[in-house]
Every structure is written in C-alpha cells, then in structure tokens.
Design an enzyme around this catalytic site. Structure first.
Site, PDB file in Angstrom:
ATOM      1  N   ASP A  69      11.538  -3.419   4.611  1.00 33.08           N
ATOM      2  CA  ASP A  69      10.234  -3.817   4.116  1.00 33.08           C
ATOM      3  C   ASP A  69       9.743  -2.668   3.233  1.00 33.08           C
ATOM      4  O   ASP A  69      10.351  -1.587   3.187  1.00 33.08           O
ATOM      5  CB  ASP A  69       9.289  -4.090   5.285  1.00 33.08           C
ATOM      6  CG  ASP A  69       8.200  -5.110   4.938  1.00 33.08           C
ATOM      7  OD1 ASP A  69       7.932  -5.322   3.745  1.00 33.08           O
ATOM      8  OD2 ASP A  69       7.611  -5.690   5.876  1.00 33.08           O
ATOM      9  N   CYS A  70       8.658  -2.888   2.533  1.00 33.05           N
ATOM     10  CA  CYS A  70       8.231  -1.914   1.525  1.00 33.05           C
ATOM     11  C   CYS A  70       7.930  -0.548   2.141  1.00 33.05           C
ATOM     12  O   CYS A  70       7.178  -0.446   3.115  1.00 33.05           O
ATOM     13  CB  CYS A  70       7.001  -2.444   0.795  1.00 33.05           C
ATOM     14  SG  CYS A  70       6.372  -1.286  -0.437  1.00 33.05           S
TER      15      CYS A  70
END
Length: 532
Positions: free
Chosen positions: A264-265
């Site tokens: 995920d970011c």
C-alpha cells in the site's frame, strides 16, 4: 519486443519496482523524467488525474508513448476502482456497485459480472491494473476505513465474492489486486493516519482474516499489503508491509503465493511518519515485496529510488532479490498483454457505458436493496400522503471515499413518485418545523455513528413521530443499532445514483427488496437476514 531481466540495466530493474502517482490531467514533467531515466514499473491514477473516460484514454496514450520513446518496459497503469463509494473514474463509464452492496445480493455472480464490466471499460481506456477487490472481512463495527468496501463480515462470503471479482477483472485483461493482506477488517485505526495493530493469535487469523487470501491469492496477479502490525505473526510489531515473517514466510511460503506483492502507499502515515519512503521501500523489498507504491510526492519518489539504489550498492539489498521481483513483474506484464498497443478512442468509445452494461449493474444494484424491518406496514409509502424527507450531510468518512456532487438526493427521486414531498437537511435548524403536518417521514442516515446530527435527529423522531418514520441508510446498515426502535428500516450500501434510485423504487413499491444483510447487525438481525 518483450523484455527480459537479463536485458535490463540495474537502474531499469530498480525502476520496475515502483508505482508512482503524479498531479494533473496530463503527464507531469516529474513522472516523464522518471520514465525516461528509470523506466518506472507503473503509475497510479487518482481523481486529480481524471476528467472523464476520453481524457483518461488520452492520458494513458501519452504515458505509453513516453515509455515507447524511451525504449522502456510498458507500464502498469493502476487505479483504485472498487465501485460504489471508492471509484476514481465515474464519467463516461458505467459505475458499478460497491462491495457491500454486491455482498447483499447473495450472489457471487454479481461480483464477477460487475468486475468484468468494470475491467472491460478500464482496459479500453488504458488502465491495466486495478487495486481491487478488497477482501478484508469487515467484522469490526468501528472500522474507519474498510466498512462498506468489504463484501461483509463473513469470511466465506468474502472469499466467494472476492474470487469471482478477481476472475472478472482478469478475464477482461486487467490485473486484479486482493487487499489488504493479511487483513484490515478488524481494526479501529485508519492506516492512512496511524499504525493499526491486530492482536489476534494465529488460530483466529486462520479462522477469519486469512481465509479470503488463501482462497483468492492463487488467482490474483497482485496482493497488496496492509500497514497493520500483527504481533502474533511478527513480534517486532513492524507493519505487515515491512515484515519478512508476514510477506515471505506466510504469504510466499505458507500460502504459496506466486504473483506480485505490492505495498500500500508508503506515504500513508503508518509508514511515512515512522520510517519514511526511503527506509520503507528498502524494508518492504527486503521483507519480500515486489513493487512499492508511492502515490503523491515527487521528492519522496526520488528518496525511495535513491534509497533502493544505495541499498543495492552496499549489499544491504542483494541484486538477486530484485531480480526475483523483476522477473514476476515482466512475466505478468507479458501475460496481461501490456505490449499490445492501446486502441484509438474512435474504436473503443462505443464499448463504454453501453445499455447492456447499465442494465446489468442496475439489476445488481436493485438486488442489493435490503428491507430489514417493516412493522406497522409503513412501506410502501402512500402516494398521496404529505411526505417529509430528511437528508444527511454527505461527507467522506475515509480518505478513500470519493464524494460526487452530481449524485443527487433520495428526496428528489421520491418527488418523481409521490405527490407531495418536502426535503430538508438533517443539519437544518428548522428541519422538523411543522412536523405534525407530515403524514410520513423518511429519515436518511449516512453513517450515524460518525455524525452526531444524525443520531440527534433519530432521537427527536423517535419521540415526536415514532409511528410514521421510515429510516433509510445510504451507507452503513449498522445505523440501525443507533435507532433500533424505528418501525421500518431499509438499507442500501452507498450514496450513488443507482442505489438511491433503487431505494426510491423500494420505498414506493416499484420493486420488492430481495437483498440480504451481508453482516450481522445484532442477534435479531443475523447475516443473511431480510424481511419475510
């Protein structure tokens, strides 16, 4: 011409490990520079990059041309197009229902059919990687970030629907991503803002959280990690994204996943504030991730790239570890046809938002409408009765949500069907002025646990109009717990035009609600409940 690990320079191999975001409706100079210098593995579109389908097609074409000109490997072009309240591209395409609405249909075919429709449209405009479906089991009513993005609170239901969605996207030529591994559903912290911890032991994780990943990962091109700490799996407490016991030992070796692991970011606070994108990128790759997502800031893109280059140069991150990941990335790009040219707009325009696509998603949206209770025969609404509709403030409850001003209201849709409708906002000081004049009241809630005004209005109606109030939730069916004595309760699972239209039809008797609760509200309203 396809590419092979042996034909890429070290710089190009490092570039393949990253997916970056950028600002603007055209390729930003910063992203073009990284494509030319590194041949980045992919880019991600957000609402800031999107006007409509035609503009997205042009943007994808421009990015593809930049890569071709530089002689680079074709890029993954990614998006978060989950459906419902989380959809970046909404104009010029058929928007599909979100996961909880699909779960309420009780038919896994709904997830497969809508994923295929979404995938076909995404691929037509150049998007070849969707960060969907969410396969988190939403079994925590206080979860601030998953909620209706989940199919429900039952691991088997989530597994069946998630697998159908994966196959639907990939049948359409779009890589699917199951997220957020190893599970973000039973958290009460949003990892965009802080590190969430899941304290369950391994037996409990195997019983609930890991079930959908074991069922879906074998089919999915991508698995996205969660920034969630699981001390039972990694006593160090680091987020799963950075944990070798979780990514390599559990996901790779135990579950046997052979596809691409993407983070995920890393600009989410759970990573950014504790590690930073540079250290985070190196740790994620050491843990077993194949690709690193850095969604927003050019300086952080450069920081992450430089950190990985330095780690390889020092031997901290062996080049052989990178080669394993690049091999998976290149194989997936070839398998999904990324070397094929994007068809011109004139050839694909007719395939977007077709009558057939609209009929299909309308069918599934209507099938999701759930009548939870109808005591006293308040529904269907009486056509000639003077009707007050109380409409909530619709605001994002998570940074993942997209709020659309064009969605309209339930009152506007009821006004086309009933002879005398007045709509007021729940937050208006005079919302209940003249209440005694109205013969029926439709109280609409969005997420009452998060909005005191909705709870206050429910209490007033329970006191002043208990025998003529119908409650409609347009996001979270758990709202019923906050006003359990209401006589009639109808649930839809998103505040989108199709769902609002379906709710209006159900309230006025145009359709019979057949949806079933995809989560347990209470012992009185278990999984699968609907009004008989």
């Amino acid at each position: 011409m396809t590419h092979d690990v042996s034909t890429l320079s070290l710089k190009e191999k490092i570039g393949q490990l990253f997916v970056f975001g950028f600002q603007g409706y055209e390729p930003a100079p910063e992203i073009l520079d990284l494509i030319e210098r590194y041949g980045v593995g992919g880019v991600i579109y957000f609402t800031r990059n999107i006007v409509d389908a035609k503009q997205v097609h042009k943007l994808s074409q421009s990015l593809n041309e930049a890569g071709e000109k530089a002689g680079r490997v074709p890029m993954f072009i990614a998006i978060d197009q989950e459906g419902g309240m989380v959809a970046r591209l909404v104009k010029g395409i058929t928007l599909t229902p979100g996961n909880m609405a699909l779960g309420a249909t009780g038919e896994a075919e709904a997830a497969g059919d809508t994923a295929r429709i979404s995938g076909e449209q995404l691929r037509a405009v150049g998007v070849n990687l969707n960060f969907a479906p969410v396969v988190d089991v939403n079994n925590n009513p206080d979860n601030p970030v998953i909620n209706v993005r989940s199919y429900g609170d039952n691991a088997e239901l989530v597994s069946a629907f998630g697998l159908a969605a994966v196959r639907g996207y990939q049948d359409a030529g779009v890589s699917a991503t199951v997220k957020h591994f190893p599970g973000h559903g039973d958290t009460n912290v949003d990892s965009h803002h802080a590190l969430a911890m899941l304290a369950h032991d391994r037996a409990r994780l195997e019983e609930i959280e890991l079930v959908p990943f074991r069922r879906t990962a074998g089919d999915a091109d991508f698995v996205m990690t969660a920034h969630v700490g699981l001390p039972a799996l990694d006593p160090s407490g680091v987020p799963s994204t950075l944990s070798k016991p979780i990514l390599t030992e559990l996901l790779r070796e135990d579950i046997g996943y052979e596809g691409i692991i993407i983070t995920d970011c890393l600009e989410m606070d759970a990573i950014d504030k504790n590690y930073g994108p540079g250290q985070g990128a190196v740790m994620a790759l050491q843990a077993g991730a194949d690709m690193v997502l850095v969604s927003h800031t050019p300086a952080k893109h450069r920081e992450a790239l430089a950190a990985v280059e330095a780690a390889v140069a020092s031997g901290e991150l062996p080049e052989a570890r990178i080669d394993e990941s690049v091999k998976r990335i290149l194989e997936t790009k070839a398998k999904r046809g990324l070397y094929e040219p994007l068809k011109p707009w004139t050839e694909i325009e007719a395939s977007l938002d077709t009558p057939e696509q609209r009929r299909s998603v309308e069918k599934w949206s209507e099938a999701s409408v759930t009548l939870v209770k109808n005591e006293g025969g308040l529904l269907p609404l009486r056509q000639e009765a003077k009707t007050l509709v109380l409409w909530p403030e619709i605001v994002a409850v998570s940074v993942a949500d997209e709020m659309l001003s064009e969605d309209g209201t339930l009152g506007a849709r009821l006004a086309h069907r009933l002879s005398d409708v007045t709509e007021r906002k729940v937050t208006d000081p005079g919302a209940l002025d003249g209440l005694e004049q109205f013969e029926q009241v439709v109280f609409v809630s969005y997420d009452a646990a998060k909005f005191p005004a909705e709870r206050a209005m429910a209490a007033k109606l329970a006191e002043q109009a208990p025998d003529r109030t119908v409650a409609v939730s347009v996001r979270n069916p758990l709202d019923l717990l906050l006003f359990p004595d209401v006589k009639a309760f109808l649930a839809v699972y998103e505040c989108r035009p199709l769902a609002l239209e379906a709710a209006a039809k159900a309230l006025t008797g145009e359709l019979v609600p057949v949806g079933r609760l995809p989560l347990r509200i209470s012992e009185q309203y278990p999984l699968g409940w609907r009004w008989q």
